[in-house]
Design a protein around this motif. Sequence first.
Motif, PDB file in Angstrom:
ATOM      1  N   ALA A 193       0.833  -1.206   0.000  1.00 45.27           N
ATOM      2  CA  ALA A 193       0.000   0.000   0.000  1.00 45.27           C
ATOM      3  C   ALA A 193       0.868   1.257   0.000  1.00 45.27           C
ATOM      4  O   ALA A 193       0.574   2.235  -0.693  1.00 45.27           O
ATOM      5  CB  ALA A 193      -0.922   0.009   1.212  1.00 45.27           C
ATOM      6  N   LEU A 194       1.947   1.243   0.784  1.00 47.18           N
ATOM      7  CA  LEU A 194       2.874   2.374   0.772  1.00 47.18           C
ATOM      8  C   LEU A 194       3.513   2.513  -0.603  1.00 47.18           C
ATOM      9  O   LEU A 194       3.662   3.624  -1.125  1.00 47.18           O
ATOM     10  CB  LEU A 194       3.948   2.185   1.843  1.00 47.18           C
ATOM     11  CG  LEU A 194       5.030   3.266   1.889  1.00 47.18           C
ATOM     12  CD1 LEU A 194       4.433   4.636   2.177  1.00 47.18           C
ATOM     13  CD2 LEU A 194       6.099   2.921   2.926  1.00 47.18           C
ATOM     14  N   GLY A 195       3.865   1.390  -1.218  1.00 45.77           N
ATOM     15  CA  GLY A 195       4.459   1.430  -2.555  1.00 45.77           C
ATOM     16  C   GLY A 195       3.515   2.031  -3.582  1.00 45.77           C
ATOM     17  O   GLY A 195       3.933   2.803  -4.453  1.00 45.77           O
ATOM     18  N   ALA A 196       2.238   1.673  -3.473  1.00 46.41           N
ATOM     19  CA  ALA A 196       1.244   2.234  -4.396  1.00 46.41           C
ATOM     20  C   ALA A 196       1.139   3.749  -4.226  1.00 46.41           C
ATOM     21  O   ALA A 196       0.986   4.487  -5.208  1.00 46.41           O
ATOM     22  CB  ALA A 196      -0.108   1.573  -4.167  1.00 46.41           C
ATOM     23  N   ARG A 197       1.216   4.205  -2.987  1.00 46.28           N
ATOM     24  CA  ARG A 197       1.160   5.651  -2.725  1.00 46.28           C
ATOM     25  C   ARG A 197       2.398   6.350  -3.290  1.00 46.28           C
ATOM     26  O   ARG A 197       2.291   7.452  -3.860  1.00 46.28           O
ATOM     27  CB  ARG A 197       1.051   5.885  -1.215  1.00 46.28           C
ATOM     28  CG  ARG A 197       1.036   7.366  -0.826  1.00 46.28           C
ATOM     29  CD  ARG A 197      -0.214   8.063  -1.327  1.00 46.28           C
ATOM     30  NE  ARG A 197      -0.264   9.444  -0.887  1.00 46.28           N
ATOM     31  CZ  ARG A 197      -0.353  10.495  -1.690  1.00 46.28           C
ATOM     32  NH1 ARG A 197      -0.410  10.315  -3.015  1.00 46.28           N
ATOM     33  NH2 ARG A 197      -0.413  11.707  -1.199  1.00 46.28           N
ATOM     34  N   LEU A 198       3.551   5.725  -3.160  1.00 49.26           N
ATOM     35  CA  LEU A 198       4.771   6.299  -3.731  1.00 49.26           C
ATOM     36  C   LEU A 198       4.665   6.394  -5.256  1.00 49.26           C
ATOM     37  O   LEU A 198       5.067   7.392  -5.860  1.00 49.26           O
ATOM     38  CB  LEU A 198       5.984   5.446  -3.335  1.00 49.26           C
ATOM     39  CG  LEU A 198       6.359   5.440  -1.851  1.00 49.26           C
ATOM     40  CD1 LEU A 198       7.487   4.446  -1.598  1.00 49.26           C
ATOM     41  CD2 LEU A 198       6.761   6.832  -1.379  1.00 49.26           C
ATOM     42  N   LEU A 227      10.593  -0.534  -4.058  1.00 49.46           N
ATOM     43  CA  LEU A 227       9.774   0.219  -3.113  1.00 49.46           C
ATOM     44  C   LEU A 227       8.330   0.298  -3.585  1.00 49.46           C
ATOM     45  O   LEU A 227       7.389   0.133  -2.797  1.00 49.46           O
ATOM     46  CB  LEU A 227      10.344   1.621  -2.906  1.00 49.46           C
ATOM     47  CG  LEU A 227      11.664   1.706  -2.130  1.00 49.46           C
ATOM     48  CD1 LEU A 227      12.187   3.140  -2.130  1.00 49.46           C
ATOM     49  CD2 LEU A 227      11.485   1.219  -0.699  1.00 49.46           C
ATOM     50  N   GLU A 228       8.127   0.552  -4.869  1.00 46.78           N
ATOM     51  CA  GLU A 228       6.769   0.687  -5.389  1.00 46.78           C
ATOM     52  C   GLU A 228       6.008  -0.642  -5.377  1.00 46.78           C
ATOM     53  O   GLU A 228       4.778  -0.647  -5.274  1.00 46.78           O
ATOM     54  CB  GLU A 228       6.801   1.247  -6.814  1.00 46.78           C
ATOM     55  CG  GLU A 228       7.209   2.710  -6.879  1.00 46.78           C
ATOM     56  CD  GLU A 228       7.043   3.294  -8.270  1.00 46.78           C
ATOM     57  OE1 GLU A 228       6.776   2.527  -9.219  1.00 46.78           O
ATOM     58  OE2 GLU A 228       7.184   4.533  -8.408  1.00 46.78           O
ATOM     59  N   ASN A 229       6.724  -1.741  -5.465  1.00 46.20           N
ATOM     60  CA  ASN A 229       6.065  -3.045  -5.522  1.00 46.20           C
ATOM     61  C   ASN A 229       6.084  -3.785  -4.185  1.00 46.20           C
ATOM     62  O   ASN A 229       5.739  -4.971  -4.122  1.00 46.20           O
ATOM     63  CB  ASN A 229       6.716  -3.910  -6.604  1.00 46.20           C
ATOM     64  CG  ASN A 229       6.405  -3.397  -8.003  1.00 46.20           C
ATOM     65  OD1 ASN A 229       5.277  -3.502  -8.474  1.00 46.20           O
ATOM     66  ND2 ASN A 229       7.398  -2.819  -8.657  1.00 46.20           N
ATOM     67  N   GLY A 230       6.466  -3.075  -3.113  1.00 38.75           N
ATOM     68  CA  GLY A 230       6.463  -3.678  -1.794  1.00 38.75           C
ATOM     69  C   GLY A 230       7.482  -4.773  -1.609  1.00 38.75           C
ATOM     70  O   GLY A 230       7.308  -5.669  -0.776  1.00 38.75           O
ATOM     71  N   PRO A 250       4.697  13.969   5.766  1.00 39.81           N
ATOM     72  CA  PRO A 250       4.100  13.530   7.037  1.00 39.81           C
ATOM     73  C   PRO A 250       3.190  12.324   6.884  1.00 39.81           C
ATOM     74  O   PRO A 250       3.190  11.421   7.722  1.00 39.81           O
ATOM     75  CB  PRO A 250       3.328  14.773   7.497  1.00 39.81           C
ATOM     76  CG  PRO A 250       4.054  15.915   6.877  1.00 39.81           C
ATOM     77  CD  PRO A 250       4.475  15.410   5.531  1.00 39.81           C
ATOM     78  N   GLU A 251       2.426  12.286   5.785  1.00 39.18           N
ATOM     79  CA  GLU A 251       1.548  11.145   5.554  1.00 39.18           C
ATOM     80  C   GLU A 251       2.361   9.873   5.322  1.00 39.18           C
ATOM     81  O   GLU A 251       2.063   8.807   5.877  1.00 39.18           O
ATOM     82  CB  GLU A 251       0.662  11.409   4.336  1.00 39.18           C
ATOM     83  CG  GLU A 251      -0.177  10.201   3.922  1.00 39.18           C
ATOM     84  CD  GLU A 251      -0.425  10.145   2.424  1.00 39.18           C
ATOM     85  OE1 GLU A 251      -0.287  11.177   1.748  1.00 39.18           O
ATOM     86  OE2 GLU A 251      -0.730   9.044   1.935  1.00 39.18           O
ATOM     87  N   LEU A 252       3.421   9.984   4.509  1.00 38.61           N
ATOM     88  CA  LEU A 252       4.257   8.824   4.218  1.00 38.61           C
ATOM     89  C   LEU A 252       4.944   8.321   5.483  1.00 38.61           C
ATOM     90  O   LEU A 252       5.015   7.112   5.731  1.00 38.61           O
ATOM     91  CB  LEU A 252       5.305   9.181   3.162  1.00 38.61           C
ATOM     92  CG  LEU A 252       4.776   9.617   1.795  1.00 38.61           C
ATOM     93  CD1 LEU A 252       5.940  10.044   0.896  1.00 38.61           C
ATOM     94  CD2 LEU A 252       3.979   8.496   1.130  1.00 38.61           C
ATOM     95  N   ALA A 253       5.443   9.256   6.290  1.00 35.00           N
ATOM     96  CA  ALA A 253       6.128   8.877   7.529  1.00 35.00           C
ATOM     97  C   ALA A 253       5.166   8.188   8.489  1.00 35.00           C
ATOM     98  O   ALA A 253       5.529   7.227   9.180  1.00 35.00           O
ATOM     99  CB  ALA A 253       6.754  10.109   8.185  1.00 35.00           C
ATOM    100  N   ALA A 254       3.925   8.677   8.540  1.00 30.89           N
ATOM    101  CA  ALA A 254       2.928   8.071   9.421  1.00 30.89           C
ATOM    102  C   ALA A 254       2.599   6.648   8.970  1.00 30.89           C
ATOM    103  O   ALA A 254       2.458   5.733   9.791  1.00 30.89           O
ATOM    104  CB  ALA A 254       1.666   8.923   9.448  1.00 30.89           C
TER     105      ALA A 254
END
Length: 282
Positions: free
Chosen positions: A11-16, A47-50, A73-77
């Motif tokens: 999910a983080l990778g998708a956001r990136l 990173l993008e693909n987890g 801030p959102e990414l760090a959270a």
Amino acid sequence: MSTDYQRAREALGARLRELRFTCPAGRLTGQQLAQRLGWQGSKVSKLENGKQTATPEDVRAWADATAQPEAYPELAARLAGFETEIRSWRRALANGFRPMHEGLTAEINRSSDIWVWEEAVVPGLLQTPEYARHVVQRYADLLEVTKGVEDAVRSRTQRQEWLYQPGHKLRVLVWEAALRSLICPPSVLVSQLDRLAGVIGMDTVELGVVPLSAPVKIVPANGFWILGDRLVVAEDWHAELWLDDADNLALYRKVWKTLRESAAYGPEAHTIVNAARRALKP
């Protein structure tokens, strides 16, 4: 690695990836972003693909390179959230000990070289079944887990077959406190110490003991396992951390090597183990 944790990484990778696509100056390719960051193109893809865990520095650099620093801030959270909560013991043990132990066993079986530091208990790969039962039960009581203790004991015992396979090497460091901690009845610890003394000299095991009297260059805390050159498994009271990024791998290798400088081996280690045993059974 737990399913929840992997989903959080993806999910983080998708956001990136979304930030890369919505760069104010125009969509960037992965290679273009890598060039801006001074990274290998493969790191952006991982990173993008987890496939790799981002660091706080990684997500800050990503936000800046895509000209969207307000996203940091959102990414760090997000990063802090899945680093501390997704791997929590309560979450991991929701279905008992068995799934968690099976996951770690699979990772151990993928490894030919393992480095271990334990400051409070004898490492699982060297535990007797009765000692393992008491260790697992203590965690079960603390975390209010009501099932799977015997599954965990069997899993730990079966996992020790790894020690007898050609080409494997277990390099263990334990603090002397682990040899004296009465996490179990004295009679059980006596048997455990006999087992530990017996592995000294095995071709596949290198056992070092850091004496309580030895000067140390680093605080001897937090047990961890280094599995080959790809994964660190570290434990705390609230969570088990699985770390696979290069920076953390390098840090834990450095910690292990620093602790090793204070360790006794061979006959000296045998003497420390026997002293702990005599203290239990004069």
